[in-house]
Design a protein around this motif. Structure first.
Motif, mmCIF file in Angstrom:
data_model
loop_
_atom_site.group_PDB
_atom_site.id
_atom_site.type_symbol
_atom_site.label_atom_id
_atom_site.label_comp_id
_atom_site.label_asym_id
_atom_site.label_seq_id
_atom_site.Cartn_x
_atom_site.Cartn_y
_atom_site.Cartn_z
ATOM 1 N N MET A 74 0.851 -1.170 0.000
ATOM 2 C CA MET A 74 0.000 0.000 0.000
ATOM 3 C C MET A 74 0.891 1.225 0.000
ATOM 4 O O MET A 74 2.011 1.189 0.462
ATOM 5 N N PHE A 75 0.373 2.295 -0.480
ATOM 6 C CA PHE A 75 1.183 3.498 -0.546
ATOM 7 C C PHE A 75 0.651 4.550 0.424
ATOM 8 O O PHE A 75 -0.445 4.433 0.948
ATOM 9 N N ASP A 76 1.430 5.571 0.665
ATOM 10 C CA ASP A 76 1.030 6.672 1.532
ATOM 11 C C ASP A 76 0.040 7.544 0.780
ATOM 12 O O ASP A 76 0.400 8.186 -0.208
ATOM 13 N N GLY A 77 -1.191 7.580 1.222
ATOM 14 C CA GLY A 77 -2.228 8.356 0.561
ATOM 15 C C GLY A 77 -2.257 9.820 0.977
ATOM 16 O O GLY A 77 -3.179 10.544 0.616
ATOM 17 N N GLY A 78 -1.261 10.244 1.749
ATOM 18 C CA GLY A 78 -1.213 11.642 2.173
ATOM 19 C C GLY A 78 -2.157 11.920 3.328
ATOM 20 O O GLY A 78 -2.711 11.019 3.939
ATOM 21 N N PRO A 79 -2.388 13.175 3.646
ATOM 22 C CA PRO A 79 -3.180 13.543 4.830
ATOM 23 C C PRO A 79 -4.644 13.096 4.748
ATOM 24 O O PRO A 79 -5.276 12.886 5.765
ATOM 25 N N THR A 80 -5.168 12.908 3.554
ATOM 26 C CA THR A 80 -6.572 12.492 3.448
ATOM 27 C C THR A 80 -6.719 10.990 3.278
ATOM 28 O O THR A 80 -7.835 10.491 3.172
ATOM 29 N N GLY A 81 -5.608 10.253 3.243
ATOM 30 C CA GLY A 81 -5.665 8.800 3.113
ATOM 31 C C GLY A 81 -5.889 8.356 1.687
ATOM 32 O O GLY A 81 -5.755 9.130 0.749
ATOM 33 N N ALA A 82 -6.248 7.102 1.543
ATOM 34 C CA ALA A 82 -6.470 6.527 0.226
ATOM 35 C C ALA A 82 -7.471 5.394 0.338
ATOM 36 O O ALA A 82 -7.638 4.804 1.402
ATOM 37 N N ASP A 83 -8.131 5.083 -0.754
ATOM 38 C CA ASP A 83 -9.052 3.955 -0.769
ATOM 39 C C ASP A 83 -8.272 2.659 -0.610
ATOM 40 O O ASP A 83 -7.148 2.533 -1.069
ATOM 41 N N PHE A 84 -8.893 1.710 0.048
ATOM 42 C CA PHE A 84 -8.317 0.376 0.183
ATOM 43 C C PHE A 84 -9.368 -0.597 -0.323
ATOM 44 O O PHE A 84 -10.467 -0.668 0.206
ATOM 45 N N THR A 85 -9.056 -1.308 -1.369
ATOM 46 C CA THR A 85 -10.012 -2.202 -1.999
ATOM 47 C C THR A 85 -9.494 -3.626 -1.953
ATOM 48 O O THR A 85 -8.327 -3.872 -2.240
ATOM 49 N N VAL A 86 -10.362 -4.544 -1.604
ATOM 50 C CA VAL A 86 -10.032 -5.965 -1.602
ATOM 51 C C VAL A 86 -10.932 -6.634 -2.622
ATOM 52 O O VAL A 86 -12.145 -6.491 -2.581
ATOM 53 N N GLY A 87 -10.345 -7.328 -3.558
ATOM 54 C CA GLY A 87 -11.120 -8.079 -4.521
ATOM 55 C C GLY A 87 -11.387 -7.360 -5.828
ATOM 56 O O GLY A 87 -12.109 -7.866 -6.680
ATOM 57 N N ALA A 88 -10.832 -6.194 -6.021
ATOM 58 C CA ALA A 88 -10.969 -5.456 -7.277
ATOM 59 C C ALA A 88 -9.867 -4.399 -7.313
ATOM 60 O O ALA A 88 -9.165 -4.199 -6.342
ATOM 61 N N VAL A 89 -9.743 -3.726 -8.424
ATOM 62 C CA VAL A 89 -8.759 -2.661 -8.540
ATOM 63 C C VAL A 89 -9.405 -1.418 -9.128
ATOM 64 O O VAL A 89 -10.420 -1.483 -9.808
ATOM 65 N N GLY B 82 -10.264 5.425 -12.250
ATOM 66 C CA GLY B 82 -11.460 5.945 -11.594
ATOM 67 C C GLY B 82 -12.656 5.010 -11.622
ATOM 68 O O GLY B 82 -13.709 5.331 -11.102
ATOM 69 N N GLU B 83 -12.504 3.828 -12.205
ATOM 70 C CA GLU B 83 -13.583 2.841 -12.244
ATOM 71 C C GLU B 83 -13.075 1.522 -11.674
ATOM 72 O O GLU B 83 -11.911 1.189 -11.814
ATOM 73 N N MET B 84 -13.973 0.773 -11.054
ATOM 74 C CA MET B 84 -13.590 -0.517 -10.496
ATOM 75 C C MET B 84 -13.486 -1.555 -11.604
ATOM 76 O O MET B 84 -14.236 -1.518 -12.577
ATOM 77 N N GLY B 85 -12.540 -2.465 -11.485
ATOM 78 C CA GLY B 85 -12.352 -3.521 -12.474
ATOM 79 C C GLY B 85 -11.672 -4.729 -11.862
ATOM 80 O O GLY B 85 -11.297 -4.721 -10.686
ATOM 81 N N ASN B 86 -11.511 -5.777 -12.645
ATOM 82 C CA ASN B 86 -10.863 -7.019 -12.208
ATOM 83 C C ASN B 86 -11.506 -7.573 -10.936
ATOM 84 O O ASN B 86 -10.837 -7.860 -9.958
ATOM 85 N N PHE B 87 -12.812 -7.724 -10.955
ATOM 86 C CA PHE B 87 -13.542 -8.154 -9.764
ATOM 87 C C PHE B 87 -13.202 -9.590 -9.365
ATOM 88 O O PHE B 87 -13.059 -10.460 -10.210
ATOM 89 N N TYR B 88 -13.133 -9.818 -8.091
ATOM 90 C CA TYR B 88 -12.884 -11.139 -7.527
ATOM 91 C C TYR B 88 -14.224 -11.860 -7.429
ATOM 92 O O TYR B 88 -15.190 -11.310 -6.899
ATOM 93 N N ALA B 89 -14.295 -13.063 -7.916
ATOM 94 C CA ALA B 89 -15.514 -13.865 -7.828
ATOM 95 C C ALA B 89 -15.243 -15.022 -6.881
ATOM 96 O O ALA B 89 -14.491 -15.943 -7.202
#
Length: 61
Positions: A1-16, A20-27
């Motif tokens: 994971m990377f440093d998302g700065g003072p406002t943080g960052a999204d953390f997604t499990v099962g997709a990427v 700006g759009e979700m993709g590669n969904f985990y089934a």
């Protein structure tokens, strides 16, 4: 994971996030998830495979 700065960052499990759009969904299903503040070595990963609750003990330290 990377440093998302003072406002943080999204953390997604099962997709990427793809431009700006979700993709590669985990089934499937996940039995659990652990996030560590460092990379685990081979022995630590093997220990977690044998006894999954050991990670919880280490996270509390």
């Amino acid at each position: 994971m990377f440093d998302g700065g003072p406002t943080g960052a999204d953390f997604t499990v099962g997709a990427v996030d793809r431009s700006g759009e979700m993709g590669n969904f985990y089934a499937g299903q996940l039995g659990g998830l652990a996030v560590f503040n460092r990379a685990l070595n081979e022995r630590e990963i093997a220990e977690l495979h044998i006894s999954p609750n050991r990670g919880r003990e280490r996270a509390d330290r």
